[in-house]
Motif scaffolding. Sequence first.
Motif, PDB file in Angstrom:
ATOM      1  N   PHE A  63      -8.268   7.300  12.094  1.00  0.00           N
ATOM      2  CA  PHE A  63      -9.371   7.562  11.185  1.00  0.00           C
ATOM      3  C   PHE A  63      -9.996   8.909  11.500  1.00  0.00           C
ATOM      4  N   THR A  64     -10.441   9.581  10.459  1.00  0.00           N
ATOM      5  CA  THR A  64     -11.180  10.831  10.619  1.00  0.00           C
ATOM      6  C   THR A  64     -12.487  10.716   9.856  1.00  0.00           C
ATOM      7  N   TYR A  65     -13.428  11.558  10.222  1.00  0.00           N
ATOM      8  CA  TYR A  65     -14.784  11.436   9.691  1.00  0.00           C
ATOM      9  C   TYR A  65     -15.304  12.804   9.256  1.00  0.00           C
ATOM     10  N   ASP A  66     -15.748  12.873   8.014  1.00  0.00           N
ATOM     11  CA  ASP A  66     -16.348  14.094   7.483  1.00  0.00           C
ATOM     12  C   ASP A  66     -17.839  13.840   7.305  1.00  0.00           C
ATOM     13  N   ALA A  67     -18.643  14.705   7.878  1.00  0.00           N
ATOM     14  CA  ALA A  67     -20.086  14.450   7.937  1.00  0.00           C
ATOM     15  C   ALA A  67     -20.895  15.654   7.495  1.00  0.00           C
ATOM     16  N   ALA A  68     -22.082  15.359   7.017  1.00  0.00           N
ATOM     17  CA  ALA A  68     -23.052  16.396   6.656  1.00  0.00           C
ATOM     18  C   ALA A  68     -24.440  15.794   6.812  1.00  0.00           C
ATOM     19  N   ASN A 208     -29.456   1.003  17.819  1.00  0.00           N
ATOM     20  CA  ASN A 208     -30.622   1.321  16.997  1.00  0.00           C
ATOM     21  C   ASN A 208     -31.900   0.880  17.703  1.00  0.00           C
ATOM     22  N   LEU A 209     -32.831   1.810  17.866  1.00  0.00           N
ATOM     23  CA  LEU A 209     -34.103   1.512  18.505  1.00  0.00           C
ATOM     24  C   LEU A 209     -35.220   2.096  17.641  1.00  0.00           C
ATOM     25  N   GLY A 210     -36.023   1.225  17.054  1.00  0.00           N
ATOM     26  CA  GLY A 210     -37.120   1.680  16.212  1.00  0.00           C
ATOM     27  C   GLY A 210     -36.831   1.512  14.739  1.00  0.00           C
ATOM     28  N   ASP A 211     -37.454   2.362  13.918  1.00  0.00           N
ATOM     29  CA  ASP A 211     -37.341   2.183  12.469  1.00  0.00           C
ATOM     30  C   ASP A 211     -36.552   3.270  11.764  1.00  0.00           C
ATOM     31  N   SER A 212     -35.825   4.120  12.508  1.00  0.00           N
ATOM     32  CA  SER A 212     -34.746   4.853  11.884  1.00  0.00           C
ATOM     33  C   SER A 212     -33.603   3.842  11.751  1.00  0.00           C
ATOM     34  N   GLY A 213     -32.609   4.125  10.938  1.00  0.00           N
ATOM     35  CA  GLY A 213     -31.559   3.124  10.782  1.00  0.00           C
ATOM     36  C   GLY A 213     -30.449   3.594   9.862  1.00  0.00           C
ATOM     37  N   PHE A 214     -29.608   2.644   9.440  1.00  0.00           N
ATOM     38  CA  PHE A 214     -28.436   3.021   8.660  1.00  0.00           C
ATOM     39  C   PHE A 214     -28.099   1.959   7.628  1.00  0.00           C
ATOM     40  N   VAL A 215     -27.300   2.382   6.635  1.00  0.00           N
ATOM     41  CA  VAL A 215     -26.622   1.461   5.735  1.00  0.00           C
ATOM     42  C   VAL A 215     -25.149   1.828   5.729  1.00  0.00           C
ATOM     43  N   ILE A 277     -18.757   4.635   3.407  1.00  0.00           N
ATOM     44  CA  ILE A 277     -19.778   5.661   3.569  1.00  0.00           C
ATOM     45  C   ILE A 277     -20.825   5.153   4.550  1.00  0.00           C
ATOM     46  N   LEU A 278     -21.143   5.955   5.551  1.00  0.00           N
ATOM     47  CA  LEU A 278     -22.185   5.629   6.522  1.00  0.00           C
ATOM     48  C   LEU A 278     -23.370   6.548   6.265  1.00  0.00           C
ATOM     49  N   VAL A 390     -21.661  10.172   6.374  1.00  0.00           N
ATOM     50  CA  VAL A 390     -20.318  10.246   6.942  1.00  0.00           C
ATOM     51  C   VAL A 390     -19.343   9.551   5.991  1.00  0.00           C
ATOM     52  N   ILE A 391     -18.284  10.248   5.597  1.00  0.00           N
ATOM     53  CA  ILE A 391     -17.230   9.680   4.765  1.00  0.00           C
ATOM     54  C   ILE A 391     -16.061   9.306   5.673  1.00  0.00           C
ATOM     55  N   VAL A 392     -15.595   8.079   5.568  1.00  0.00           N
ATOM     56  CA  VAL A 392     -14.519   7.562   6.418  1.00  0.00           C
ATOM     57  C   VAL A 392     -13.179   7.712   5.701  1.00  0.00           C
ATOM     58  N   SER A 393     -12.206   8.324   6.379  1.00  0.00           N
ATOM     59  CA  SER A 393     -10.855   8.465   5.832  1.00  0.00           C
ATOM     60  C   SER A 393      -9.853   7.897   6.820  1.00  0.00           C
ATOM     61  N   GLU A 394      -8.850   7.226   6.295  1.00  0.00           N
ATOM     62  CA  GLU A 394      -7.781   6.701   7.138  1.00  0.00           C
ATOM     63  C   GLU A 394      -6.559   7.588   6.986  1.00  0.00           C
ATOM     64  N   GLU A 395      -6.151   8.218   8.060  1.00  0.00           N
ATOM     65  CA  GLU A 395      -4.984   9.090   8.040  1.00  0.00           C
ATOM     66  C   GLU A 395      -3.743   8.266   7.724  1.00  0.00           C
ATOM     67  N   GLY A 396      -2.883   8.796   6.844  1.00  0.00           N
ATOM     68  CA  GLY A 396      -1.654   8.089   6.509  1.00  0.00           C
ATOM     69  C   GLY A 396      -1.812   7.077   5.395  1.00  0.00           C
ATOM     70  N   LYS A 397      -3.024   6.962   4.845  1.00  0.00           N
ATOM     71  CA  LYS A 397      -3.264   5.984   3.787  1.00  0.00           C
ATOM     72  C   LYS A 397      -2.400   6.268   2.569  1.00  0.00           C
ATOM     73  N   GLN A 398      -2.350   7.536   2.185  1.00  0.00           N
ATOM     74  CA  GLN A 398      -1.583   7.921   1.010  1.00  0.00           C
ATOM     75  C   GLN A 398      -0.101   7.642   1.216  1.00  0.00           C
ATOM     76  N   GLN A 399       0.425   8.003   2.383  1.00  0.00           N
ATOM     77  CA  GLN A 399       1.836   7.788   2.652  1.00  0.00           C
ATOM     78  C   GLN A 399       2.178   6.307   2.675  1.00  0.00           C
ATOM     79  N   ALA A 400       1.258   5.490   3.234  1.00  0.00           N
ATOM     80  CA  ALA A 400       1.517   4.067   3.321  1.00  0.00           C
ATOM     81  C   ALA A 400       1.593   3.438   1.927  1.00  0.00           C
ATOM     82  N   ILE A 401       0.720   3.882   1.018  1.00  0.00           N
ATOM     83  CA  ILE A 401       0.732   3.346  -0.344  1.00  0.00           C
ATOM     84  C   ILE A 401       2.004   3.761  -1.059  1.00  0.00           C
ATOM     85  N   LYS A 402       2.421   5.007  -0.880  1.00  0.00           N
ATOM     86  CA  LYS A 402       3.627   5.476  -1.545  1.00  0.00           C
ATOM     87  C   LYS A 402       4.856   4.722  -1.072  1.00  0.00           C
ATOM     88  N   SER A 403       4.891   4.353   0.203  1.00  0.00           N
ATOM     89  CA  SER A 403       6.057   3.666   0.742  1.00  0.00           C
ATOM     90  C   SER A 403       6.242   2.275   0.156  1.00  0.00           C
TER      91      SER A 403
END
Length: 405
Positions: A63-68, A208-215, A277-278, A390-403
Amino acid sequence: MLSKIHNGVPFKYLIASFQHQPRPTFPRTSPLPLRSRPIRTFSVQSILRLPDSKAQTGSRHKFTYDAAASFSAKHKDFNAATHVFHFNPYNRIQTQKRPKSKRPASGQDAFFISRVGESNAVAFGIADGVGGWEDSGVDPADFSHSFCDYMASAAYEHKPDAGDPTLTARSLMQRGFDDVCRDGSIHAGGSTASIAIASEDGMLEVANLGDSGFVHLRLNAVHSYSEPQTHAFNTPYQLSIVPASMLARAAVFGGAQLCDYPRDADVTQHTLKHGDILIFASDGVWDNLFNQDVLRLASRRMVSLGAWKTSDGGILVADDLKPFTQSLAEDSAQRSSTLQSVIATDIAAAAKTASKDRRSDGPFAKEVQKYYPEEDWHGGKVDDICVIVVIVSEEGKQQAIKSKL
């Protein structure tokens, strides 16, 4: 009884220690339940993919992660073009604390995103400086920004082959806190913290500590989300440095300073999938937007750009997310944008607008109305805003589907 409160009016504070508590809150006349939230519901031109790991993880695909990140200081105008940070895993992390002039314009909120050593893993997090310390002449941003700088450095320099223990979200929080406590230039202060490590085998650990957080969003739905930790309404758990003079006064006159520790953080593990998406953010976002608001903003971008595709069976994820996470060219104004940066700025802009809206009640307003109806609070809550996407990508996903075809 406190005076009436509304947008832009400073909060009053609980009496603690010597008439000070490092977090704004409302008057307390009876024990309050812990805060419960309604279901919540620096810039480069392109994003680069994380380098291949030197060692196989044992999973079929990596897995790879692209973040901003996007941010806006309280009482400052928001500029989507400049108040954005694109994570580039090839950029070297500064191993020393940044001077104030080099900090992002995020006010007392701070964030970091860093590779973990030479692996594909990524560490990231949000720290919200406790504004109540201003009453004692302390700049809350010193603690939160230094805390994030130290965690970024610890993650970037992590070398498991050199005998370092496994880096976890809680241990990274502990290392950052220890370094802040050893920093002779920081004599007092505190912050909340939401820290995560996403591993190259698709596992996410959050402390997680406090009232910052995630979805955690998946296929046009809120898959999971954090619950805020609070001692009382609007009084979150917080890491703190309390000067000896304050402790001595508390011992003489009574009262207590809030001081929680990384061991008090809620730790959760999550399994990630391609297209997830994180979204990690400070309470400047969660006090003004519900989870479903954030989902709608992210979903609109994902679907309109083609990263998520509608079908008779529901939402499908594009096989290859690289064209979206490396660059977008919707129009001339967004040529240097990426999927993750557009979602981050959309959320920050929406939270900024909601914070100044005096009519539409957000999550914070609804809680004030629940616990303190006499205050007649309506609208949003003006605060610093900081969000990481953060966008989550799985390496090899495209190749696995094509196979399979």
